[in-house]
Design an enzyme around this catalytic site. Sequence first.
Site, PDB file in Angstrom:
ATOM      1  N   ASP A 159     109.737 103.065  85.507  1.00 52.55           N
ATOM      2  CA  ASP A 159     108.346 102.605  85.557  1.00 52.55           C
ATOM      3  C   ASP A 159     107.838 102.552  84.116  1.00 52.55           C
ATOM      4  O   ASP A 159     107.367 103.547  83.573  1.00 52.55           O
ATOM      5  CB  ASP A 159     107.530 103.600  86.398  1.00 52.55           C
ATOM      6  CG  ASP A 159     106.051 103.221  86.482  1.00 52.55           C
ATOM      7  OD1 ASP A 159     105.645 102.229  85.852  1.00 52.55           O
ATOM      8  OD2 ASP A 159     105.303 103.940  87.174  1.00 52.55           O
ATOM      9  N   ASP A 182      96.352  97.152  97.846  1.00 48.10           N
ATOM     10  CA  ASP A 182      97.064  98.123  97.014  1.00 48.10           C
ATOM     11  C   ASP A 182      96.749  99.542  97.525  1.00 48.10           C
ATOM     12  O   ASP A 182      96.218  99.718  98.615  1.00 48.10           O
ATOM     13  CB  ASP A 182      96.661  97.902  95.550  1.00 48.10           C
ATOM     14  CG  ASP A 182      97.744  98.283  94.553  1.00 48.10           C
ATOM     15  OD1 ASP A 182      98.392  99.322  94.751  1.00 48.10           O
ATOM     16  OD2 ASP A 182      97.934  97.541  93.569  1.00 48.10           O
ATOM     17  N   ASP A 185     106.236  99.646  96.066  1.00 55.09           N
ATOM     18  CA  ASP A 185     106.038  99.788  94.620  1.00 55.09           C
ATOM     19  C   ASP A 185     106.553 101.172  94.215  1.00 55.09           C
ATOM     20  O   ASP A 185     106.914 101.997  95.058  1.00 55.09           O
ATOM     21  CB  ASP A 185     104.545  99.638  94.328  1.00 55.09           C
ATOM     22  CG  ASP A 185     104.237  99.367  92.867  1.00 55.09           C
ATOM     23  OD1 ASP A 185     105.187  99.194  92.070  1.00 55.09           O
ATOM     24  OD2 ASP A 185     103.043  99.321  92.511  1.00 55.09           O
ATOM     25  N   ARG A 237     109.588  96.549  93.702  1.00 58.49           N
ATOM     26  CA  ARG A 237     109.590  96.527  92.238  1.00 58.49           C
ATOM     27  C   ARG A 237     110.948  96.936  91.689  1.00 58.49           C
ATOM     28  O   ARG A 237     111.434  96.353  90.723  1.00 58.49           O
ATOM     29  CB  ARG A 237     108.494  97.443  91.682  1.00 58.49           C
ATOM     30  CG  ARG A 237     108.303  97.254  90.171  1.00 58.49           C
ATOM     31  CD  ARG A 237     107.063  97.937  89.651  1.00 58.49           C
ATOM     32  NE  ARG A 237     107.193  99.387  89.621  1.00 58.49           N
ATOM     33  CZ  ARG A 237     106.267 100.204  89.123  1.00 58.49           C
ATOM     34  NH1 ARG A 237     105.130  99.716  88.645  1.00 58.49           N
ATOM     35  NH2 ARG A 237     106.439 101.511  89.125  1.00 58.49           N
ATOM     36  N   ASP A 276     104.532  95.167  85.893  1.00 59.67           N
ATOM     37  CA  ASP A 276     103.185  95.241  85.338  1.00 59.67           C
ATOM     38  C   ASP A 276     103.098  94.524  83.997  1.00 59.67           C
ATOM     39  O   ASP A 276     103.097  95.141  82.922  1.00 59.67           O
ATOM     40  CB  ASP A 276     102.765  96.703  85.195  1.00 59.67           C
ATOM     41  CG  ASP A 276     102.699  97.403  86.544  1.00 59.67           C
ATOM     42  OD1 ASP A 276     102.631  96.694  87.566  1.00 59.67           O
ATOM     43  OD2 ASP A 276     102.727  98.642  86.578  1.00 59.67           O
ATOM     44  N   HIS A 315      97.764  88.728  90.792  1.00 56.51           N
ATOM     45  CA  HIS A 315      97.569  90.175  90.922  1.00 56.51           C
ATOM     46  C   HIS A 315      96.933  90.686  89.643  1.00 56.51           C
ATOM     47  O   HIS A 315      97.176  90.133  88.560  1.00 56.51           O
ATOM     48  CB  HIS A 315      98.918  90.856  91.164  1.00 56.51           C
ATOM     49  CG  HIS A 315      98.820  92.336  91.408  1.00 56.51           C
ATOM     50  ND1 HIS A 315      97.842  92.913  92.183  1.00 56.51           N
ATOM     51  CD2 HIS A 315      99.605  93.364  90.974  1.00 56.51           C
ATOM     52  CE1 HIS A 315      98.025  94.228  92.215  1.00 56.51           C
ATOM     53  NE2 HIS A 315      99.079  94.529  91.493  1.00 56.51           N
TER      54      HIS A 315
END
Length: 922
Positions: A263, A409, A522, A581, A597, A655
């Site tokens: 991440d 979300d 996610d 993701r 992201d 998004h």
Amino acid sequence: MMAPVLVLWLAVCLTGTWAVDRGNFKTCDQSAFCKRQRALKPGESPYRALLETMELTNTRLTLQLINDNNKVRLLLELYRLQGNITRVKINELKPLKPRYEVPDVLIREPPTDLSILSQDENGVVLSLGAESQRVIISARPFRLDIMEGSDVLMSLNSRGLLAFEHLRMRKDTQADPEGEKKEETDPASQAEVSHKEEEKVEDGMWEETFKSHSDGKPNGPSAISLDFSLPGVEHVYGIPEHADPLRLKTTDNGDPYRLYNLDVFQYELFNPMALYGAVPVMLAHNAQRTTGIFWFNAAETWVDISSNTAGKTVFGKMLDYVQGSSETPQTDVRWISESGIIDVFLMLGPTAKDVFSQYASLTGTQSFPPLASIAYHQCRWNYNDQEDVKSVDAGFDEHDIPYDFIWLDIEHTDGKRYFTWDPHKFANPKEMLQGLQDKKRKLVAIVDPHIKIDSNYKIHNEIRSRGFYVKNKDGGDYEGWCWPGSAGYPDFTRADMRAWWASMFAYDQYEGAMENMYTWNDMNEPSVFNGPEVTMHKDAMHGAWEHRDLHNIYGFYVQMATAEGLTQRSGGVERPFVLTRAFFAGSQRYGAVWTGDNAAEWDHLKISIPMCLSLGLVGISFCGADVGGFFKTPSTELLVRWYQTGAYQPFFRAHAHLDTPRREPWLFGPENTALIREAIRQRYTLLPYWYQQFYNAHQTGEPIMRPLWVEYPQDPATFALDDEYLIGRDLLVHPVTEEGSRGVTAYLPGKDEVWFDVHTFQKHSGAQNLYIPVTMSSIPVFQRGGSIIPRKLRVRRSSTCMEHDPYTLFVALSPQRSAVGELYIDDGHTFNYQKKEFIHRRLSFSNNALSSVDLAPDAQFTTNSWIERIVFLGASKPSKVTLKTADGQESQLEFDFDAAVSVLTLRKPGMNAGADWTVTLQ
């Protein structure tokens, strides 16, 4: 109270201004096994093949290798697989304990025959059957070459970088004396290891510290490495995910490319740092051949690339040519993984499409998604409540903009407890879902794999009581910090855990869910805010295996279990849609991915193209990037250009971050609303073509969004292009990705081909760089001469509303006045296509006749859609046009001809889209 680290992490997130903190993530020098392995320099390998141990069966060859430095023996297995694939496995002959081999990714392992051609004391030559292909195994030092005729396609260990850190007892621990004694009697055992080797203990072999995190390694060093040489190759691609150009760079003067699902907050562009997903597949291409390497390992992996032409200028290469330099271009690739075994599939092509087929035969093809999921998706973190969802939904109707999915979300849940709803903001989710259903629209809700530790939370209680959480090294449940605070992480590597997880999506379990609600996974790298590198500790345990062995496959399993849950809830009738993701090889079987992201910056818009192209090359076609950028606030120009780009990428979703201003398409003035509306409408008109491409990808493994070199493999001008691409074979897209652009230069390939601007119908010759002046409304898209593309020109509020609408066929004629295309139709959402419930037509134009022929005569499906228009590009004016239907009826059709652009339009021919017919121009 939140732990300080979580507060800090949230502060970072919510500022929206920080870039990635590289200090949170390791370099190769900070990763002990990478540093150790990279310290080995090319030279003569210490490994030799013991030919006297060779055994050959119908399906495989085995022989032992020995490391002459430490006398440790390895077992080499060689398989020839159907479809021109060779598999090489290397493991310890007698490891102290089993080493991890990746399960559940391969869909089959189809072996075929091997035979020995010759053998002497120096080596053995094996036939690979196809086209005089053979494998040469050299004994001293060990080396493996794959030949075709007199050409070397690929060499393994030609630079002597094979390394295999054998499992061993730690000298400062109490070993079992009887076990040691027993091993000493076995000449092939690890007891042959010299004391000198065992005493050489380097930092990081048994424990390693990064920042404040300690990684105990009870199994000690276990890294593996192997080098591959690719003669004649200058261009290699793949190994996503990296925010880097399509053509992979050499890594001699920096870090290797890293494959380790992480991440990475506000990731940087143009570096080899790891990102959210890892597919250890590389493609090599030159004008003669395409090959692939699938390094089948789920541990942290680093990939070094070097080239003997790297750094040479064009002048230097020309000088080589003039002076008759005999140096053949060559790329060398070295794979380094922390644990597991060497298990590699060599996909020998010879064409790119052969490699796609070979890889698909191993890991499967792209899942065939519901038609609605390839339309437009509207998302942000977060729509506030049910009224907000209703208001946004109404806004699309008010501004006449189609959309199919709205997304929720993490804030829609009750305190970040997944499978729940906020009791105040989403008090009646079924009412909300029914409102969307009434308009033939759908919703996606997020379900992440970190589970809030809360004794009042059913999901947590069930997982804990069943013992389904990942364990820490001491045997207790592993806990980390994520959005809910203290969280547990389900062990998705367990089949029983995945089955239980899937059962939670049933309508009687997931309160408020309906059939028009789908799922987003996610944070499934997994993300652990207070863990090393924002992920799980490597010494956490999944049953008998350490997390280090399987880290890169965790996200794959999460998406697998979720997709299975969505399928099961309908009794196996409805196709699922799941966005993930994190991903690994084989993730294509379970849904879509996105590039994570990103930021509202022009360079992030540009990099979305090579990032999705790289994913398509390794089987994952259903790819997109957050339209507008997740972090920061786009200018209106950037937002419009991003919509125009996203409309021509497989997954099309807007998004944005919680902290950014709202950016629904109508918030930027009437002029920009009109531009965005037009981009989205273009997507909807092309849905028949997109759907056909998804069906083709599902059948063949070929990428939907593909680099030009896939279709023009002998044209070097295409090899490094990544600012334009093809959708299927027949649409070429060059998005506008430069701020203030007045024009773009697109390369139109194909020496004897023509390309038609889909907006102006102007014809251009291939094999040229074409300058295209652009305005804010321009999306440069070209249709290949010789193709037929179906569209639906009546755009409605959602794709489902267009189900029975008529088709317009765009027939772009080649210089030879011919064209071919396809039309695929099914119900758009069930698995009934697997029962032959579909229409698949071949459309072809030659000798002045356009015909529709059934490609699947054994399939049964009916459609109300009809052909309402046929547009010929590059046509001449006929004297009359005749339609002949399957029942023998003939009629004349009305037509218009625009001589200025050579466009012939047939209006309302009226035949059913699933019928046989012929239209003749006279």
